[in-house]
Design an enzyme around this catalytic site. Structure first.
Site, PDB file in Angstrom:
ATOM      1  N   ARG A   1      -1.358  12.339  -6.975  1.00  7.49           N
ATOM      2  CA  ARG A   1      -1.986  12.697  -6.020  1.00  7.49           C
ATOM      3  C   ARG A   1      -1.277  13.116  -4.826  1.00  7.49           C
ATOM      4  O   ARG A   1      -0.363  12.101  -4.195  1.00  7.49           O
ATOM      5  CB  ARG A   1      -2.948  11.504  -5.476  1.00  7.49           C
ATOM      6  CG  ARG A   1      -2.452  10.173  -4.883  1.00  7.49           C
ATOM      7  CD  ARG A   1      -3.627   9.480  -4.514  1.00  7.49           C
ATOM      8  NE  ARG A   1      -3.218   7.881  -4.332  1.00  7.49           N
ATOM      9  CZ  ARG A   1      -2.207   7.400  -3.457  1.00  7.49           C
ATOM     10  NH1 ARG A   1      -1.778   8.310  -2.453  1.00  7.49           N
ATOM     11  NH2 ARG A   1      -1.703   6.174  -3.660  1.00  7.49           N
TER      12      ARG A   1
ATOM     13  N   HIS B   1      -4.218   7.753  -0.423  1.00  8.12           N
ATOM     14  CA  HIS B   1      -5.160   7.119  -1.541  1.00  8.12           C
ATOM     15  C   HIS B   1      -6.343   7.368  -0.778  1.00  8.12           C
ATOM     16  O   HIS B   1      -7.639   7.932  -1.629  1.00  8.12           O
ATOM     17  CB  HIS B   1      -4.981   5.524  -1.600  1.00  8.12           C
ATOM     18  CG  HIS B   1      -6.106   4.890  -2.186  1.00  8.12           C
ATOM     19  ND1 HIS B   1      -6.086   4.967  -3.334  1.00  8.12           N
ATOM     20  CD2 HIS B   1      -7.249   4.122  -1.482  1.00  8.12           C
ATOM     21  CE1 HIS B   1      -7.405   4.455  -3.772  1.00  8.12           C
ATOM     22  NE2 HIS B   1      -8.131   3.686  -2.720  1.00  8.12           N
TER      23      HIS B   1
ATOM     24  N   TYR C   1       5.541   4.237   0.909  1.00 11.07           N
ATOM     25  CA  TYR C   1       5.655   3.664  -0.428  1.00 11.07           C
ATOM     26  C   TYR C   1       6.114   4.815  -1.281  1.00 11.07           C
ATOM     27  O   TYR C   1       6.265   4.462  -2.518  1.00 11.07           O
ATOM     28  CB  TYR C   1       4.624   2.855  -0.835  1.00 11.07           C
ATOM     29  CG  TYR C   1       3.082   3.634  -0.952  1.00 11.07           C
ATOM     30  CD1 TYR C   1       3.001   4.570  -1.898  1.00 11.07           C
ATOM     31  CD2 TYR C   1       2.443   3.678   0.115  1.00 11.07           C
ATOM     32  CE1 TYR C   1       1.707   5.322  -1.980  1.00 11.07           C
ATOM     33  CE2 TYR C   1       0.989   4.203   0.096  1.00 11.07           C
ATOM     34  CZ  TYR C   1       0.898   5.246  -0.940  1.00 11.07           C
ATOM     35  OH  TYR C   1      -0.327   5.783  -1.053  1.00 11.07           O
TER      36      TYR C   1
END
Length: 346
Positions: free
Chosen positions: A245, A249, A259
């Protein structure tokens, strides 16, 4: 990992090339481009405060659209909250998808004749639902399957194992798709499971497992087409689509830069599913910049019209939510309904 089209748009597995006509190949690309624009506009609308919860899908178009393209219109979809594109291509109105994002109850009213469940918010719960719906189809001797989607994080949930185990034991017509986009919010795959692949988790359920290049629409289509055929014969399949992706999120506070590295993003951008299929089609004189620009403008216009319809829908009231809780309300809810109606009329 099963692959048909490499990142340079070259066929690397001629024997597994799906039997798609030129028109179907163009239609597959059309849907992927359209979906990318829907995603871009949804992100923009979300940042304007005009949508509620939204989970971006850019980078997962081959996984989503390629798998859906292999389905029959009468098949059932049990989606997660990110799987809005598959629902839309199955017949779910775009304007209702916006109401779902806003938390409006009308967004969850699946139109008559559309074989789909409301997008599941509970991670992995749709896998158990899939096993149940598939058992119903088997008992009724329907020539239909159920396909469900979750992410790599969902594959670490108890419901995931229970649903697949049930499907395998009762030999129901189900296909389980795990879109491994590398991160369950911020947790990478190697931190949530010691399994080398998610596909191998099918072994414990006694069903077929296959790992597919999720950035390759042709491979995803071919794998899902076979899985659907097997499901109709009572042989469920777990498909792991390895994808990425590009966005966060969700738009609800996630920051992927905390991250993920820019180097990692860059490597996956080279595998963009739209670029890959576009390159292949251009090589066959089946695609052009002009054609793509027309789709972009059409998608933007459709978004504008759908958003207008969603925003013109009367705002939901507390009394609305109470009224739809059942055909016959118990006394305590009937009392609350009358109480809120009185407040809302003032």
């Amino acid at each position: 990992m099963f692959q048909v089209l490499d990142e340079n748009g070259k066929i690397v597995n001629k024997d597994e090339m799906p039997d798609l006509s030129d028109d179907e190949l163009q239609d597959l690309m059309y849907r992927m481009v359209y979906t990318r624009i829907l995603d871009q506009r949804a992100v923009s609308l979300g940042r304007q405060g005009r949508l509620g919860f939204y989970a971006p899908v850019a980078g997962q178009e081959a996984s989503m659209i390629g798998s859906h393209y292999a389905l029959d219109k009468e098949d059932w979809i049990a989606p997660g909250y990110r799987d809005i594109p598959q629902l839309i291509w199955h017949g779910y109105p775009l304007w209702q998808s916006y109401l779902f994002s806003k938390g409006h109850f009308k967004g969850g009213q699946i139109p008559e004749g559309l074989n789909a469940l409301v997008p599941q918010i509970i991670i992995g719960a749709q896998v158990v639902q899939t096993a149940g719906v598939a058992l119903g189809l088997k008992k009724k001797k329907k020539d239909q399957i159920v396909i469900t989607y979750t992410g790599d994080g969902g594959a670490s949930q108890g419901d995931f194992y229970e649903g697949m185990n049930f499907a395998g034991a009762f030999e129901v017509p189900a296909v389980f798709v795990v879109q491994n986009n590398q991160y369950a919010i911020s947790v990478p795959q190697d931190k949530q499971t010691a399994a080398d692949t998610i596909a191998q988790k099918a072994v414990a359920a006694g069903i077929e497992g296959v790992q597919v290049d999720g950035m390759d629409a042709l491979a995803v289509y071919a794998a899902t087409k076979k899985a659907r055929k097997d499901a109709l014969d009572g042989k469920p399949t777990l498909i792991e689509t390895v994808c990425y992706r590009y966005g966060p999120h969700s738009l609800s506070g996630d920051d992927p830069t905390r991250y993920r590295s820019s180097e990692e993003d860059g490597e996956w951008e080279k595998q963009d599913p739209l670029v890959r299929l576009r390159t292949y089609l251009e090589g066959k004189d089946l695609w052009s910049e002009e054609k793509e620009n027309e789709i972009v403008e059409q998608a933007k216009a459709d978004v504008k019209a759908a958003m207008k319809e969603a925003e013109n829908t009367p705002r939901q009231k507390v009394s609305d939510l109470i009224e739809i809780m059942g055909n016959e309300l118990p006394n305590n809810l009937q009392e609350q309904l009358e109480e809120y109606r009185a407040k809302e009329s003032n």
